[in-house]
Write a protein that holds these residues in place. Structure first.
Motif, PDB file in Angstrom:
ATOM      1  N   THR A  24       0.772  -1.044  -0.083  1.00 44.43           N
ATOM      2  CA  THR A  24       0.044   0.013   0.046  1.00 44.43           C
ATOM      3  C   THR A  24       0.898   1.222  -0.014  1.00 44.43           C
ATOM      4  N   ARG A  25       0.502   2.127  -0.124  1.00 40.11           N
ATOM      5  CA  ARG A  25       1.007   3.747  -0.241  1.00 40.11           C
ATOM      6  C   ARG A  25       1.610   3.686   0.965  1.00 40.11           C
ATOM      7  N   ARG A  26       0.880   3.395   2.140  1.00 38.81           N
ATOM      8  CA  ARG A  26       1.436   3.751   3.201  1.00 38.81           C
ATOM      9  C   ARG A  26       2.588   2.793   3.931  1.00 38.81           C
ATOM     10  N   GLU A  27       2.538   1.552   3.327  1.00 38.90           N
ATOM     11  CA  GLU A  27       3.773   0.737   3.471  1.00 38.90           C
ATOM     12  C   GLU A  27       4.988   1.188   2.937  1.00 38.90           C
ATOM     13  N   ILE A  28       4.665   1.576   1.546  1.00 39.69           N
ATOM     14  CA  ILE A  28       5.907   1.992   0.752  1.00 39.69           C
ATOM     15  C   ILE A  28       6.559   3.367   1.452  1.00 39.69           C
ATOM     16  N   HIS A  29       5.624   4.019   1.856  1.00 41.62           N
ATOM     17  CA  HIS A  29       6.098   5.347   2.651  1.00 41.62           C
ATOM     18  C   HIS A  29       6.892   4.916   3.846  1.00 41.62           C
ATOM     19  N   ALA A  30       6.536   3.904   4.735  1.00 42.64           N
ATOM     20  CA  ALA A  30       7.098   3.569   5.712  1.00 42.64           C
ATOM     21  C   ALA A  30       8.509   2.880   5.486  1.00 42.64           C
ATOM     22  N   GLN A  31       8.563   2.060   4.311  1.00 43.85           N
ATOM     23  CA  GLN A  31       9.701   1.368   3.911  1.00 43.85           C
ATOM     24  C   GLN A  31      10.691   2.016   3.069  1.00 43.85           C
ATOM     25  N   ALA A  32      10.269   3.066   2.522  1.00 43.57           N
ATOM     26  CA  ALA A  32      11.199   3.573   1.332  1.00 43.57           C
ATOM     27  C   ALA A  32      12.367   4.337   1.899  1.00 43.57           C
ATOM     28  N   ARG A  33      13.519   4.043   1.344  1.00 40.81           N
ATOM     29  CA  ARG A  33      14.779   4.406   1.839  1.00 40.81           C
ATOM     30  C   ARG A  33      15.237   5.975   1.286  1.00 40.81           C
ATOM     31  N   SER A  34      14.498   6.324   0.118  1.00 41.98           N
ATOM     32  CA  SER A  34      14.780   7.625  -0.473  1.00 41.98           C
ATOM     33  C   SER A  34      13.456   8.249  -1.099  1.00 41.98           C
ATOM     34  N   SER A  35      13.378   9.527  -1.415  1.00 41.29           N
ATOM     35  CA  SER A  35      12.512  10.161  -2.066  1.00 41.29           C
ATOM     36  C   SER A  35      12.864  11.216  -2.738  1.00 41.29           C
ATOM     37  N   ASN A  36      12.250  11.897  -3.772  1.00 44.78           N
ATOM     38  CA  ASN A  36      12.833  13.043  -4.952  1.00 44.78           C
ATOM     39  C   ASN A  36      11.406  13.729  -5.444  1.00 44.78           C
ATOM     40  N   GLU A  37      11.690  14.229  -6.497  1.00 46.72           N
ATOM     41  CA  GLU A  37      10.486  14.964  -7.144  1.00 46.72           C
ATOM     42  C   GLU A  37       9.601  14.063  -7.618  1.00 46.72           C
ATOM     43  N   GLU A  38       9.983  12.814  -8.050  1.00 46.46           N
ATOM     44  CA  GLU A  38       8.995  11.669  -8.468  1.00 46.46           C
ATOM     45  C   GLU A  38       8.401  11.031  -7.570  1.00 46.46           C
ATOM     46  N   GLY A  39       8.569  11.493  -6.176  1.00 46.29           N
ATOM     47  CA  GLY A  39       7.959  10.494  -5.127  1.00 46.29           C
ATOM     48  C   GLY A  39       9.044   9.685  -4.321  1.00 46.29           C
ATOM     49  N   LEU A  40       8.237   8.817  -3.920  1.00 48.01           N
ATOM     50  CA  LEU A  40       9.281   7.739  -3.173  1.00 48.01           C
ATOM     51  C   LEU A  40       9.676   6.716  -4.010  1.00 48.01           C
ATOM     52  N   VAL A  41      11.061   6.321  -3.878  1.00 48.95           N
ATOM     53  CA  VAL A  41      11.608   5.228  -4.555  1.00 48.95           C
ATOM     54  C   VAL A  41      11.166   3.905  -4.100  1.00 48.95           C
ATOM     55  N   TYR A  42      10.505   3.148  -4.923  1.00 43.66           N
ATOM     56  CA  TYR A  42       9.977   1.781  -4.556  1.00 43.66           C
ATOM     57  C   TYR A  42      11.237   1.004  -3.942  1.00 43.66           C
ATOM     58  N   PRO A  43      11.052   0.538  -2.674  1.00 43.61           N
ATOM     59  CA  PRO A  43      11.860  -0.409  -1.812  1.00 43.61           C
ATOM     60  C   PRO A  43      12.087  -1.577  -2.084  1.00 43.61           C
ATOM     61  N   GLY A  44      11.501  -2.081  -3.139  1.00 44.16           N
ATOM     62  CA  GLY A  44      11.726  -3.530  -3.673  1.00 44.16           C
ATOM     63  C   GLY A  44      11.005  -4.570  -2.929  1.00 44.16           C
ATOM     64  N   THR A  45      10.181  -4.303  -1.972  1.00 42.29           N
ATOM     65  CA  THR A  45       9.628  -5.190  -0.997  1.00 42.29           C
ATOM     66  C   THR A  45       9.126  -6.600  -1.691  1.00 42.29           C
TER      67      THR A  45
END
Ligand code: GLU
Length: 302
Positions: free
Chosen positions: A104-125
């Motif tokens: 979910t968006r919330r999980e990605i938010h919690a796990q992402a290691r970086s973000s930029n103007e494109e949003g959160l970088v998918y952490p590969g879960t």
């Protein structure tokens, strides 16, 4: 070798009336396609029903006609091309490039290691398989650890490491809709678009699109991004920020002059405010890509 005919396009989203930023994309893509003796196609990007505003597509078509921006061939409506997107998706799946993602968006938010103007970088879960007990929500494409390089007509040489800037990205969303990135690539390929001219807000999507063309085995178009329209304070000027629709019926001639001036084209005095088709005719023969700045530009009312 015979040089293929240039095929350009304008691809508005009917999420509101045509605003000055989209007019600039329309005028720039029109002039460059016509100058090369090419076609200029129109695609209505009505893929995302919640964002489509009833009546906006008709309004955009009326504006283009009033501004003298006539397109070739049949309009492509993305809402009618779901089968083509599904076929492209199956082909990527058959080649093992796509994986199910439960995040979910919330999980990605919690796990992402970086973000930029494109949003959160998918952490590969979910890259190596869905975690136990989880159901798939979206489909993502696996991106390699390789730079995507291209030369933009205005911004010059650019490269992006997709794995660092976006990570594995979504091709089919949790709501079942195909993502813009997939649709645009499938449509550009199928329409034979070889010249993409559009706003610089899409510059950072281009590496994803080039990567998708390579993954689908379709030809990569030449990309040219036009400067962003900003207000006098340097803030982005877009539909999302409530930029007003343009007064195409009352001021078509003035708007074409403003778009050409915005694009750095030195419109002769007698052409400023001349009927739209005369200005466009002048612009098609005199349009000079080298005069376009890559810096954001404010609109100058002529
Ligand atoms: N539909 C997008 C927009 O209106 C443009 C997509 C494209 O030119 O690739 O911003």
């Amino acid at each position: 070798m015979v040089t293929p005919q240039v095929v350009g396009r304008f691809a508005p989203s009917p999420t509101g009336p045509l605003h000055f930023g989209s007019l600039v994309a329309a005028v720039g893509s029109y002039c460059l396609a016509r100058q090369a003796g090419g076609k200029w196609l129109l695609r209505m990007e009505d893929l995302d029903p919640p964002r489509v505003v009833p009546g906006a597509a008709d309004e955009i078509l009326a504006a283009l006609e009033c501004l003298g921006l006539y397109w070739d061939d049949e309009i492509v409506w993305q809402s009618q091309r779901i089968d083509a997107y599904a076929a492209a998706m199956s082909s990527l799946q058959r080649r093992g490039l796509v994986f199910d993602c439960a995040c979910t968006r919330r999980e990605i938010h919690a796990q992402a290691r970086s973000s930029n103007e494109e949003g959160l970088v998918y952490p590969g879960t979910c890259r190596a398989g869905l975690p136990a007990g989880r159901k798939p929500r979206s489909l993502r494409i696996r991106v390699p650890e390789e730079q995507v390089c291209f030369t933009d007509g205005v911004f010059g040489h650019l490269d992006q490491l997709l794995s660092r800037v976006v990570g594995d990205f979504v091709l089919r969303r949790a709501d079942g809709l195909f993502a813009y990135q997939l649709a645009v690539v499938v449509d550009d390929a199928e329409s034979g678009i070889n010249q993409v001219v559009r706003g610089a807000d899409l510059l950072s999507s281009t590496p994803r699109q080039i990567f998708l063309h390579a993954s689908l085995g379709t030809a990569v178009p030449k990309y040219t991004h036009l400067p962003l329209v900003v207000d006098e304070m340097g803030n982005k000027f877009s539909k999302q920020q409530g930029a007003a629709g343009i007064d195409y019926a009352g001021n078509a001639a003035g708007l074409i002059s403003e778009a050409l001036v915005f694009l750095g084209q030195e419109l002769p005095v007698e052409m400023v405010g001349a009927p739209p088709h005369e200005q466009l005719c002048w612009a098609v023969s005199h349009f000079n890509l080298k005069k376009i700045s890559s810096r954001p530009q404010a609109l100058v009312v002529v």
